[in-house]
Design a protein around this motif. Structure first.
Motif, PDB file in Angstrom:
ATOM      1  N   GLN A   5       1.635   2.092  -3.488  1.00 52.36           N
ATOM      2  CA  GLN A   5       0.702   2.685  -4.409  1.00 52.36           C
ATOM      3  C   GLN A   5       0.171   4.057  -4.028  1.00 52.36           C
ATOM      4  O   GLN A   5      -0.080   4.761  -4.736  1.00 52.36           O
ATOM      5  N   LYS A  30       0.921  -1.237  -0.039  1.00 54.06           N
ATOM      6  CA  LYS A  30       0.097   0.013  -0.070  1.00 54.06           C
ATOM      7  C   LYS A  30       0.883   1.308  -0.099  1.00 54.06           C
ATOM      8  O   LYS A  30       0.681   2.211  -0.518  1.00 54.06           O
ATOM      9  N   GLU A  46       2.674   6.253  -5.553  1.00 52.45           N
ATOM     10  CA  GLU A  46       2.317   6.581  -6.917  1.00 52.45           C
ATOM     11  C   GLU A  46       1.133   7.472  -7.135  1.00 52.45           C
ATOM     12  O   GLU A  46       1.124   8.457  -7.933  1.00 52.45           O
ATOM     13  N   LYS A  47       0.059   7.382  -6.277  1.00 55.02           N
ATOM     14  CA  LYS A  47      -0.963   8.088  -6.225  1.00 55.02           C
ATOM     15  C   LYS A  47      -0.665   9.512  -6.120  1.00 55.02           C
ATOM     16  O   LYS A  47      -1.339  10.376  -6.872  1.00 55.02           O
TER      17      LYS A  47
END
Length: 146
Positions: free
Chosen positions: A99, A96, A102-103
């Motif tokens: 992630q 996570k 990247e978000k």
């Protein structure tokens, strides 16, 4: 479902490893910092004590401010050791973290993003620089780049 749950998942951990419900962080007046850092990173280890001092100062002024550590550590043992030095929350070690990097387009550490905990929208991507230039938090949370 709250925006924060969508971003972070159902729970984060305190520095004793106990789960904290993310829904409890969702409030209009809470500023949430996402602190991207890693134990192996010398600039991170230099900035973390500055952030702890700032965090304590803002909280002592009665402002609602929480931080969630997003680890860039290479292994869970390093993550756990580093997390114990911090007074705030953390995203559990795992995929996570990548992630979320990247978000929000996080490409380097240490990085501190400040979010509106109610909407999940970014207030500033420049939290680290703002703390350096405004260590008293006079203009915290630096909305609209104040």
């Amino acid at each position: 479902m709250s925006e924060l749950v969508e971003i972070l998942g159902d729970s984060v951990l305190n520095n004793q490893g106990q789960q904290v419900n993310v829904k409890d962080l969702s409030s209009e007046d809470v500023v949430l910092g996402l602190y991207y850092s890693g134990h192996w990173c010398p600039p991170c280890r230099m900035f973390t004590p500055t952030l702890i001092k700032f965090y304590d100062k803002i909280k002592s002024k009665g402002k609602k401010f929480e931080i969630v550590f997003i680890s860039s550590d290479r292994d869970e043992e390093s993550y756990e050791e580093y997390m114990k030095t911090m007074p705030w929350l953390s995203l559990p070690f795992g995929p996570k973290s990548e992630q979320l990097s990247e978000k929000y387009g996080v490409s380097g550490i240490p990085t501190l993003l400040l979010l509106d905990s109610k909407t999940g929208k970014v207030i500033t991507e420049l939290g680290r620089a703002k703390i350096t230039t405004d260590p008293e938090g006079t203009n915290f949370p630096w909305r609209n780049d104040s």
